[in-house]
Write an enzyme that holds these catalytic residues in place. Structure first.
Site, PDB file in Angstrom:
ATOM      1  N   GLU A  91       0.627  -0.890   0.295  1.00 59.34           N
ATOM      2  CA  GLU A  91      -0.012  -0.160  -0.322  1.00 59.34           C
ATOM      3  C   GLU A  91       1.075   0.970   0.072  1.00 59.34           C
ATOM      4  OE1 GLU A  91       0.093   2.017   3.112  1.00 59.34           O
ATOM      5  OE2 GLU A  91      -0.216   0.847   4.613  1.00 59.34           O
ATOM      6  N   ARG A 145      -1.199  -2.256  12.067  1.00 57.89           N
ATOM      7  CA  ARG A 145      -2.131  -3.098  10.995  1.00 57.89           C
ATOM      8  C   ARG A 145      -2.013  -2.363   9.376  1.00 57.89           C
ATOM      9  NH1 ARG A 145      -7.398  -3.646  10.504  1.00 57.89           N
ATOM     10  NH2 ARG A 145      -7.039  -5.646   9.695  1.00 57.89           N
ATOM     11  N   CYS A 173       7.976  -0.707  -2.013  1.00 56.87           N
ATOM     12  CA  CYS A 173       9.149  -2.188  -2.027  1.00 56.87           C
ATOM     13  C   CYS A 173       9.740  -1.738  -1.050  1.00 56.87           C
ATOM     14  CB  CYS A 173       9.681  -1.778  -3.555  1.00 56.87           C
ATOM     15  SG  CYS A 173      10.309  -0.153  -4.015  1.00 56.87           S
ATOM     16  N   HIS A 194      12.720   0.512  -8.252  1.00 54.65           N
ATOM     17  CA  HIS A 194      12.188  -0.823  -7.718  1.00 54.65           C
ATOM     18  C   HIS A 194      13.228  -1.338  -7.425  1.00 54.65           C
ATOM     19  CE1 HIS A 194      10.043  -3.711  -6.695  1.00 54.65           C
ATOM     20  NE2 HIS A 194      11.298  -4.526  -6.619  1.00 54.65           N
ATOM     21  N   ASP A 199      11.954 -10.556  -3.511  1.00 56.74           N
ATOM     22  CA  ASP A 199      11.453  -9.431  -3.354  1.00 56.74           C
ATOM     23  C   ASP A 199       9.979  -9.481  -3.355  1.00 56.74           C
ATOM     24  OD1 ASP A 199      10.242  -6.991  -4.718  1.00 56.74           O
ATOM     25  OD2 ASP A 199      10.498  -7.607  -6.844  1.00 56.74           O
TER      26      ASP A 199
END
Length: 283
Positions: free
Chosen positions: A52, A77, A82, A120, A137
């Protein structure tokens, strides 16, 4: 006058609460640096902690400090993207005795041939006694992402659940050819991202994290993205569009009607407790 620094004066890296992390991802297996543990732990992580981008959407770059990642993703929570996911995984793998090198890749999904920056994060993992290195990953946030760590080799197709992946090499002007991760989607192989084995360090990730979280044209600044693997389906939320893709390739899509439904879906389906400030954002 010169000064010297002793080992005791050097700053120490915070240590991961490994017990809490393993409880968060539901892992109760042996704690040894083996291929089986690496594969199982990466699968446990990617199926337990959602992807998220709420922090960038709300106007801030998420902290990559380990205590902050633990508070947010282990004890809270929440999920992350990445840099957060793979920084947390790297700390866990190192605690278990693996050697971990951070890498940076250029995402190719949706690039349509354009050259993107290296933004990334993924990991290269060395397993004691093993000849091959493994790519791990847990933070790609796409249905084309890896479900488990895989050997960094070409000429092999990897299967994990319904997902199929492979690496291909591509000529590059740098010191080595590119490694390109491909996923088999819609009946054909599609590039996911490309990288070399040049190590990336924490300052590199801090810069990339800030760019992705704050650049005016970054998609993470303007649209809510959340992803989660839930049993036999992959959930993807883009804005208020919820897409469910099942292991057999079927799927469905619907539009969430209002903020109340958005919060309910994030909470119940993605396991995310969204901050109250999310509701103040324009639709």
């Amino acid at each position: 006058m010169t000064t010297s620094t002793t080992a005791s004066d050097a700053p120490t890296e915070p240590r991961l609460d490994l017990d809490a992390y393993l409880a968060r991802v539901g892992w109760s297996g042996e704690r040894r640096p083996t291929v089986a543990v690496l594969r199982a732990l990466t699968t446990a992580h990617v199926t337990s902690i959602p992807f998220e981008n709420l922090d960038p959407l709300l106007g801030s770059a998420p902290s990559l400090a380990l205590p902050d990642l633990e508070a947010k993703m282990v004890r809270g929570r929440r999920g992350g993207y990445c840099y957060e996911h793979n920084t947390l995984l790297a700390a866990a793998l190192k605690a278990l005795g693996f050697r971990v090198t951070g890498l940076l890749a250029r995402v190719r999904v949706g690039a349509r041939g354009s050259l993107r920056p290296r933004t990334h994060m993924l990991l290269l993992v060395e397993v004691p006694g093993e000849r091959l290195s493994y790519a791990a990953d847990v933070g790609f946030g796409s249905i084309g992402g890896l479900l488990e760590a895989v050997p960094l080799v070409t000429g092999v197709e990897f299967h994990a659940g319904p997902r199929r992946h492979r690496f291909v090499r591509e000529p590059h002007s740098g010191l080595e050819d590119l490694w390109v991760l491909q996923a088999f989607l819609g009946g054909e192989w599609e590039d996911q991202y490309a990288f070399t084995r040049e190590p990336a360090e924490r300052p590199d990730y801090e810069v990339a994290n800030w760019h992705v979280a704050t650049h005016p044209r970054s998609p993470f600044r303007h649209t809510l993205h959340a992803q989660r693997i839930a049993g036999d389906r992959h959930l993807a939320l883009a804005g208020r569009t919820l897409t469910e893709t099942y292991d057999d390739g079927t799927g469905k899509q619907r539009e969430l009607v209002d903020d109340a439904e958005l919060v309910a879906v994030l909470t119940a389906d993605f396991g995310i407790e969204p901050p109250e400030s999310l509701l103040s954002l324009p639709s």
